[in-house]
Write a protein that holds these residues in place. Sequence first.
Motif, PDB file in Angstrom:
ATOM      1  N   UNK A   1      21.855 -26.980  53.401  1.00  0.00           N
ATOM      2  CA  UNK A   1      22.474 -28.372  53.868  1.00  0.00           C
ATOM      3  C   UNK A   1      21.356 -28.823  54.983  1.00  0.00           C
ATOM      4  N   UNK A   2      21.274 -30.106  55.073  1.00  0.00           N
ATOM      5  CA  UNK A   2      20.545 -30.718  56.169  1.00  0.00           C
ATOM      6  C   UNK A   2      21.379 -31.745  56.829  1.00  0.00           C
ATOM      7  N   UNK A   3      21.032 -31.727  58.121  1.00  0.00           N
ATOM      8  CA  UNK A   3      21.660 -32.850  59.047  1.00  0.00           C
ATOM      9  C   UNK A   3      20.767 -33.581  59.766  1.00  0.00           C
ATOM     10  N   UNK A   4      21.212 -34.502  60.150  1.00  0.00           N
ATOM     11  CA  UNK A   4      20.388 -35.551  61.108  1.00  0.00           C
ATOM     12  C   UNK A   4      21.292 -36.364  61.970  1.00  0.00           C
ATOM     13  N   UNK A   5      20.507 -36.337  63.206  1.00  0.00           N
ATOM     14  CA  UNK A   5      21.038 -37.089  64.378  1.00  0.00           C
ATOM     15  C   UNK A   5      20.406 -38.117  64.922  1.00  0.00           C
ATOM     16  N   UNK A   6      20.854 -39.361  65.096  1.00  0.00           N
ATOM     17  CA  UNK A   6      19.850 -40.346  65.885  1.00  0.00           C
ATOM     18  C   UNK A   6      19.510 -39.743  67.231  1.00  0.00           C
ATOM     19  N   UNK A   7      18.675 -40.375  68.130  1.00  0.00           N
ATOM     20  CA  UNK A   7      18.736 -40.111  69.494  1.00  0.00           C
ATOM     21  C   UNK A   7      19.984 -40.749  69.929  1.00  0.00           C
ATOM     22  N   UNK A   8      20.362 -41.898  69.631  1.00  0.00           N
ATOM     23  CA  UNK A   8      21.465 -42.159  70.387  1.00  0.00           C
ATOM     24  C   UNK A   8      22.750 -41.362  70.264  1.00  0.00           C
ATOM     25  N   UNK A   9      22.952 -40.560  69.124  1.00  0.00           N
ATOM     26  CA  UNK A   9      24.223 -39.800  68.960  1.00  0.00           C
ATOM     27  C   UNK A   9      23.980 -38.420  69.782  1.00  0.00           C
ATOM     28  N   UNK A  10      22.747 -38.267  70.225  1.00  0.00           N
ATOM     29  CA  UNK A  10      22.762 -37.136  71.012  1.00  0.00           C
ATOM     30  C   UNK A  10      22.889 -37.348  72.337  1.00  0.00           C
ATOM     31  N   UNK A  11      23.626 -36.369  73.140  1.00  0.00           N
ATOM     32  CA  UNK A  11      23.925 -36.199  74.683  1.00  0.00           C
ATOM     33  C   UNK A  11      22.772 -35.309  75.101  1.00  0.00           C
ATOM     34  N   UNK A  12      22.486 -34.252  74.731  1.00  0.00           N
ATOM     35  CA  UNK A  12      21.354 -33.097  75.119  1.00  0.00           C
ATOM     36  C   UNK A  12      20.898 -32.393  73.927  1.00  0.00           C
ATOM     37  N   UNK A  13      19.800 -31.926  74.223  1.00  0.00           N
ATOM     38  CA  UNK A  13      19.137 -30.871  73.364  1.00  0.00           C
ATOM     39  C   UNK A  13      18.375 -29.973  74.193  1.00  0.00           C
ATOM     40  N   UNK A  14      18.761 -28.690  73.895  1.00  0.00           N
ATOM     41  CA  UNK A  14      18.133 -27.601  74.713  1.00  0.00           C
ATOM     42  C   UNK A  14      17.674 -26.323  73.885  1.00  0.00           C
ATOM     43  N   UNK A  15      16.649 -25.978  73.899  1.00  0.00           N
ATOM     44  CA  UNK A  15      15.964 -24.893  73.027  1.00  0.00           C
ATOM     45  C   UNK A  15      16.486 -23.408  73.945  1.00  0.00           C
ATOM     46  N   UNK A  16      17.154 -22.728  73.548  1.00  0.00           N
ATOM     47  CA  UNK A  16      17.631 -21.288  74.067  1.00  0.00           C
ATOM     48  C   UNK A  16      16.927 -19.976  73.471  1.00  0.00           C
ATOM     49  N   UNK A  17      17.095 -19.159  74.116  1.00  0.00           N
ATOM     50  CA  UNK A  17      16.470 -17.917  73.525  1.00  0.00           C
ATOM     51  C   UNK A  17      15.034 -17.842  73.302  1.00  0.00           C
ATOM     52  N   UNK A  18      14.426 -18.715  74.297  1.00  0.00           N
ATOM     53  CA  UNK A  18      12.919 -19.071  74.127  1.00  0.00           C
ATOM     54  C   UNK A  18      12.165 -17.736  74.548  1.00  0.00           C
ATOM     55  N   UNK A  19      11.417 -16.947  73.774  1.00  0.00           N
ATOM     56  CA  UNK A  19      10.602 -15.843  74.221  1.00  0.00           C
ATOM     57  C   UNK A  19       9.313 -16.433  75.195  1.00  0.00           C
ATOM     58  N   UNK A  20       9.403 -15.755  76.083  1.00  0.00           N
ATOM     59  CA  UNK A  20       8.442 -16.226  77.314  1.00  0.00           C
ATOM     60  C   UNK A  20       7.425 -14.976  77.426  1.00  0.00           C
ATOM     61  N   UNK A  21       6.238 -15.263  77.422  1.00  0.00           N
ATOM     62  CA  UNK A  21       5.184 -14.190  77.357  1.00  0.00           C
ATOM     63  C   UNK A  21       5.159 -13.637  78.855  1.00  0.00           C
ATOM     64  N   UNK A  22       4.984 -12.298  78.806  1.00  0.00           N
ATOM     65  CA  UNK A  22       4.881 -11.577  80.160  1.00  0.00           C
ATOM     66  C   UNK A  22       3.570 -12.063  80.898  1.00  0.00           C
ATOM     67  N   UNK A  23       3.568 -11.199  82.029  1.00  0.00           N
ATOM     68  CA  UNK A  23       2.294 -11.745  83.045  1.00  0.00           C
ATOM     69  C   UNK A  23       1.115 -10.664  82.881  1.00  0.00           C
ATOM     70  N   UNK A  24       1.038  -9.942  81.817  1.00  0.00           N
ATOM     71  CA  UNK A  24      -0.132  -9.040  81.381  1.00  0.00           C
ATOM     72  C   UNK A  24      -1.304  -9.870  81.191  1.00  0.00           C
ATOM     73  N   UNK A  25      -2.451  -9.367  80.928  1.00  0.00           N
ATOM     74  CA  UNK A  25      -3.725  -9.956  80.810  1.00  0.00           C
ATOM     75  C   UNK A  25      -3.686 -10.593  79.374  1.00  0.00           C
ATOM     76  N   UNK A  26      -4.515 -11.412  79.091  1.00  0.00           N
ATOM     77  CA  UNK A  26      -4.923 -11.819  77.810  1.00  0.00           C
ATOM     78  C   UNK A  26      -5.129 -10.839  76.797  1.00  0.00           C
ATOM     79  N   UNK A  27      -6.039  -9.927  76.836  1.00  0.00           N
ATOM     80  CA  UNK A  27      -6.385  -9.221  75.713  1.00  0.00           C
ATOM     81  C   UNK A  27      -4.939  -8.251  75.358  1.00  0.00           C
ATOM     82  N   UNK A  28      -4.100  -7.825  76.599  1.00  0.00           N
ATOM     83  CA  UNK A  28      -2.899  -7.132  76.376  1.00  0.00           C
ATOM     84  C   UNK A  28      -1.919  -8.117  75.243  1.00  0.00           C
TER      85      UNK A  28
END
Length: 166
Positions: A41-68
């Motif tokens: 299925x597909x769903x659509x919302x206009x910007x006016x229909x939305x009260x908020x939009x938040x992305x949860x469970x975002x994987x955030x990179x660690x503080x290790x070095x670039x090569x790691x």
Amino acid sequence: MAMVGLFWVTADAVYVGSPPAADGGCVRLTAAGLDAVGPDDSRSWSWEELRSAVVADVPVEGSSGRAAKLLGSVAAAAVGAFLGEGPRAMVLRLETRHGPVEVTVHAAAAGGYGADEAALSQDLLARFVAGTADPGVVAAWGREHASNGTPKTAERAALLRSWAQG
């Protein structure tokens, strides 16, 4: 195609998370609103229909070095491919006129997103909902620059800030 924060930008579209999966599933941002496309299925919302939009469970990179980070991303991708796993799932939590909705989106960053970029992306998404930023600006950038690939970290943060300013 280019990844800028939590957005995947092509010459044709702007997505939250990754571009369409093999089954066609994706969340696309348009000037009119947000389209959640799924295999069933597909769903659509206009910007006016939305009260908020938040992305949860975002994987955030660690503080290790670039090569790691690079080796970790390669290793994670290899293990994921071996196990038949796809990209990490995130949840786009929408508050609509008719109540809450959750939509699965997939992370495009194998090693996780930078904390600053993730926060700037959340802010930009909130501004789209509030009507104080225009997703058309991101789409226009994509038509002009996405074929150059993903910009470096500092440029991505600068782009997110400029898009949030309208």
